[in-house]
Enzyme design. Structure first.
Site, PDB file in Angstrom:
ATOM      1  N   GLU A 186       0.824  -1.210   0.000  1.00 44.67           N
ATOM      2  CA  GLU A 186       0.000   0.000   0.000  1.00 44.67           C
ATOM      3  C   GLU A 186       0.857   1.259   0.000  1.00 44.67           C
ATOM      4  OE1 GLU A 186      -3.609   2.023   2.640  1.00 44.67           O
ATOM      5  OE2 GLU A 186      -2.103   0.782   3.641  1.00 44.67           O
ATOM      6  N   ASP A 219      -5.657   2.772  -1.417  1.00 47.80           N
ATOM      7  CA  ASP A 219      -6.357   3.596  -0.435  1.00 47.80           C
ATOM      8  C   ASP A 219      -6.628   4.958  -1.061  1.00 47.80           C
ATOM      9  OD1 ASP A 219      -6.848   5.463   1.757  1.00 47.80           O
ATOM     10  OD2 ASP A 219      -6.252   3.843   3.084  1.00 47.80           O
ATOM     11  N   GLN A 264      -9.503   1.035   0.048  1.00 49.06           N
ATOM     12  CA  GLN A 264      -9.889   1.622   1.323  1.00 49.06           C
ATOM     13  C   GLN A 264     -10.290   3.066   1.085  1.00 49.06           C
ATOM     14  OE1 GLN A 264      -6.290   0.727   3.587  1.00 49.06           O
ATOM     15  NE2 GLN A 264      -7.372  -0.849   4.732  1.00 49.06           N
ATOM     16  N   GLU A 304     -11.691   2.591   6.447  1.00 48.51           N
ATOM     17  CA  GLU A 304     -10.576   2.850   7.355  1.00 48.51           C
ATOM     18  C   GLU A 304     -10.551   4.345   7.702  1.00 48.51           C
ATOM     19  OE1 GLU A 304      -6.027   1.223   7.721  1.00 48.51           O
ATOM     20  OE2 GLU A 304      -6.483   2.510   6.002  1.00 48.51           O
TER      21      GLU A 304
END
Length: 271
Positions: free
Chosen positions: A143, A178, A206, A246
């Site tokens: 990530e 993300d 996310q 998240e």
């Protein structure tokens, strides 16, 4: 419509950790993720998942000494043995929790070590981890994380993450995309969804509001638009992954804070 997974590290913080599974299920979540499971017996968490009809969709491999500020080991040449032991432990938990993905944090780049040495270690460790995980039917995710939240983090950009995954060529090594981190570092989020999701190299998404990392109906990102883009592209390329929630509830850790903030899920409703 995207499938949302509750991040139990950040959400439902008015409850003890093991009680958050029930709280997420009560709010209609079918999947959960969290940072680390290692403080609890895998059998205990597996029972909570079973009791509440939940799927564990993601957790992180051991990051080193988290409380001391470490944020992963994968790029650190002096920590390879510890990294490998951590992957073995993570895979034991993944099998017990029937979790198909583990996130491997890159780590903080030491100022005294040349980046080329960190890069070589990182890629070697990822290739090794992917081989170990393949035998367990597990994907390894990397990530890109912004350096405002984690100063000095080794991996920051989507293009770099995808270059690494493509170069290593392991089918179970993928990118954790993300949207919050991407907006802070790069922007152009919708076009990056369109660019990268069809490649088959995105294993998980996310989200969070930018810049405060609260609910995604707050801040500068238009999540109604982005979730529709994600749904459109996922349908076109037959992607059936999860979107991890998240974020930190804006109402804090008071009773009912997470539940009261879930109205944002209507953003994904096209009707």
């Amino acid at each position: 419509m995207p499938r949302f997974a509750a991040n139990l590290t950040m959400l439902y913080n008015e409850h003890p950790f093991l009680d958050r599974f029930a709280a997420a299920a009560a709010d209609g979540f079918k999947g959960v993720e969290f940072l680390f499971p290692y403080a609890f017996a895998a059998s205990e968490m597996a029972q909570r998942l079973s009791d509440h009809g939940l799927q564990q969709v993601l957790f992180n491999a051991p990051p080193g000494d988290w409380d001391a500020g470490e944020r992963g080991l994968a790029c650190l040449p002096a920590r390879v043995d510890e990294f490998r032991a951590g992957i073995a432990r993570a895979l034991e938990y993944a099998q017990a929790l029937k979790c198909p993905r583990i996130h491997v944090m890159a780590g903080l780049a030491p100022a005294e070590t040349e980046r080329a040495a960190l890069q070589a270690t990182y890629e070697s460790n990822l290739a090794w981890a992917a081989v170990q995980a393949k035998s367990c039917g597990v994907d390894v995710l990397i990530e890109p994380i912004n350096t405002r939240d984690i100063p000095g983090f080794f991996l920051n950009r989507q293009d770099e993450a995808h270059r690494i995954v493509q170069a290593i060529g392991a089918p179970n090594l993928k990118v954790q995309f993300d949207l919050y981190h991407c907006q802070i570092v790069e922007g152009d989020v919708a076009m990056k969804i369109r660019q990268y999701l069809p490649t088959g190299r995105v294993g998980h998404f996310q989200l969070a509001g930018v810049p405060m990392r609260h609910e995604p109906d707050m801040g500068e990102l238009n999540y109604r638009y982005l979730l529709n883009v994600l749904d459109e592209v996922a349908t076109e390329c037959d992607w059936e992954g999860w979107v991890g929630c998240e974020y930190r509830p804006a109402r804090g850790a008071v009773a009912g804070a997470t539940t009261a903030g879930l109205g944002w899920r209507a953003l994904a409703d096209k009707t």
